[in-house]
Write a protein that holds these residues in place. Sequence first.
Motif, short mmCIF file in Angstrom:
data_model
loop_
_atom_site.label_atom_id
_atom_site.label_comp_id
_atom_site.label_asym_id
_atom_site.label_seq_id
_atom_site.Cartn_x
_atom_site.Cartn_y
_atom_site.Cartn_z
N UNK A 115 0.81 -1.21 0.00
CA UNK A 115 0.00 0.00 0.00
C UNK A 115 0.85 1.27 0.00
N UNK A 116 2.15 1.12 0.16
CA UNK A 116 3.05 2.27 0.24
C UNK A 116 3.44 2.76 -1.15
N UNK A 117 3.80 4.03 -1.24
CA UNK A 117 4.39 4.58 -2.46
C UNK A 117 5.89 4.29 -2.49
N UNK A 118 6.52 4.25 -1.33
CA UNK A 118 7.91 3.82 -1.18
C UNK A 118 8.08 3.37 0.26
N UNK A 119 9.11 2.57 0.48
CA UNK A 119 9.34 2.07 1.83
C UNK A 119 10.76 1.57 1.95
N UNK A 120 11.20 1.38 3.19
CA UNK A 120 12.47 0.71 3.46
C UNK A 120 12.38 0.13 4.86
N UNK A 121 13.06 -0.98 5.07
CA UNK A 121 13.03 -1.65 6.37
C UNK A 121 14.40 -2.26 6.64
N UNK A 125 17.96 -9.56 14.23
CA UNK A 125 17.48 -10.32 15.39
C UNK A 125 18.15 -9.84 16.68
N UNK A 126 17.33 -9.58 17.67
CA UNK A 126 17.83 -9.13 18.95
C UNK A 126 18.11 -7.64 19.04
N UNK A 127 18.20 -6.95 17.91
CA UNK A 127 18.49 -5.51 17.90
C UNK A 127 17.25 -4.68 17.65
N UNK A 128 16.34 -5.18 16.82
CA UNK A 128 15.12 -4.44 16.55
C UNK A 128 14.91 -4.18 15.07
N UNK A 129 13.82 -3.47 14.79
CA UNK A 129 13.39 -3.20 13.42
C UNK A 129 13.19 -1.71 13.22
N UNK A 130 13.59 -1.23 12.05
CA UNK A 130 13.40 0.16 11.63
C UNK A 130 12.57 0.13 10.36
N UNK A 131 11.48 0.87 10.33
CA UNK A 131 10.59 0.89 9.18
C UNK A 131 10.27 2.33 8.80
N UNK A 132 10.43 2.65 7.52
CA UNK A 132 10.04 3.96 7.00
C UNK A 132 9.15 3.74 5.78
N UNK A 133 7.95 4.32 5.82
CA UNK A 133 6.97 4.12 4.75
C UNK A 133 6.46 5.48 4.32
N UNK A 134 6.43 5.72 3.01
CA UNK A 134 5.90 6.98 2.47
C UNK A 134 4.64 6.69 1.66
N UNK A 135 3.62 7.53 1.83
CA UNK A 135 2.36 7.41 1.11
C UNK A 135 2.12 8.70 0.32
N UNK A 136 2.10 8.59 -1.00
CA UNK A 136 1.70 9.70 -1.85
C UNK A 136 0.24 9.51 -2.25
N UNK A 137 -0.37 10.57 -2.80
CA UNK A 137 -1.78 10.47 -3.19
C UNK A 137 -2.00 9.40 -4.23
N UNK A 138 -1.03 9.20 -5.11
CA UNK A 138 -1.12 8.15 -6.12
C UNK A 138 0.27 7.79 -6.61
N UNK A 139 0.40 6.58 -7.11
CA UNK A 139 1.64 6.14 -7.73
C UNK A 139 2.73 5.78 -6.75
N UNK A 140 3.85 5.34 -7.30
CA UNK A 140 5.01 4.98 -6.50
C UNK A 140 6.07 6.07 -6.60
N UNK A 141 6.93 6.13 -5.62
CA UNK A 141 8.01 7.11 -5.58
C UNK A 141 9.28 6.41 -5.11
N UNK A 142 10.39 7.10 -5.21
CA UNK A 142 11.64 6.61 -4.63
C UNK A 142 11.72 7.08 -3.17
N UNK A 143 12.37 6.29 -2.31
CA UNK A 143 12.61 6.80 -0.95
C UNK A 143 13.32 8.14 -1.00
N UNK A 144 12.95 9.09 -0.17
CA UNK A 144 13.55 10.42 -0.21
C UNK A 144 15.07 10.38 -0.05
N UNK A 145 15.80 11.24 -0.77
CA UNK A 145 17.27 11.24 -0.71
C UNK A 145 17.83 11.90 0.54
N UNK A 146 16.98 12.52 1.34
CA UNK A 146 17.41 13.13 2.59
C UNK A 146 16.29 12.99 3.61
N UNK A 147 16.67 12.92 4.86
CA UNK A 147 15.67 12.82 5.92
C UNK A 147 16.28 13.29 7.22
#
Length: 336
Positions: A115-121, A125-147
Amino acid sequence: MIEADQVRDDAWIRAEEPSAVGAVRRLAIDLAKTAGFGDERVGQVAVAVTEAVSNLVKHAVQGVALVRPCPVAPQVVELITLDRGPGMPDVARALRDGYSTSGTLGIGLGAITRMASSYDVHSLPGRGTLLAVQFAAKGTTEPPPASGLVRPIGEEVVSGDAFAVSTGEQDITVLLFDGLGHGPAAAHASREAVELFLEGPDDEPLAILRRLHDGLAHTRGGAAAVARVTPARVSYAGLGNISGWITHADDRQGMVSVPGITGHQRRRLRQYEYELDEHATVVLHSDGLTDRWSPTTMPGLFSRSPAVIAAGLLRDAGSRRDDACVVIVRPRRDRA
């Protein structure tokens, strides 16, 4: 480029009780509607956010979630989650359709990312999970080049740290400002710094830093750093205790800030030039993150997107005894 009225404190929500699911979902729905999403897309955002935060509540250790306008594309709704365990042994498998294993954060991950336009995860094990999900109004995008991410000290609701991002065809210019002290007065200095940056983000970093120093004398001031990142080079000007790094998978190089307090005390301001190779990532952070972190103790993190790298550094190097801010830039080599 972000506008001044889009600079806000990140509202982190602890995912410890079921009520957190509704709180994050409501924020996501409001942001999606404000960004002009259609009803069907708003519903998809609500479902994905509900799934992600529900997983944190049920399975994660010290899980937190953030939903906000994306810093480099305010019309995009961004969800970031991080936790300290249990992690996933096989992220690729968790992303496959129909994958579901009771008791893990992999439940529903495939549906969320579809359901995401872009994402990364990123997960260990034992350290945890990092999830970043971007939702645009329509279509897919690339993960942002800066954050960038901001977290206030303790239980404060405002942070004395702030950042801003301006994107060009091939360059990205970022500001990180750490207002002196904590609370509203430090936050005021940081907001003033962002507004001064946005008056001319295409100026050279040294010129921007001088503008900040001249314009912040009526505030308590703070530490500031400005970096312009191109495919092959970073131009950097810093004043005060901001850490700037050029990182790779197994090492890092520090960038020089001169001692002082922006708006009050300074030596001769300098701009430094550093070459970047094809695997480099630029990191700026306030002293709310320890500078003792190392890429070698964070396996695989610096191959991920800027949003996920920022989340990993905030989780593993951030202190709750100080305001914290971290900004990540990946050079835009696809447009070189």
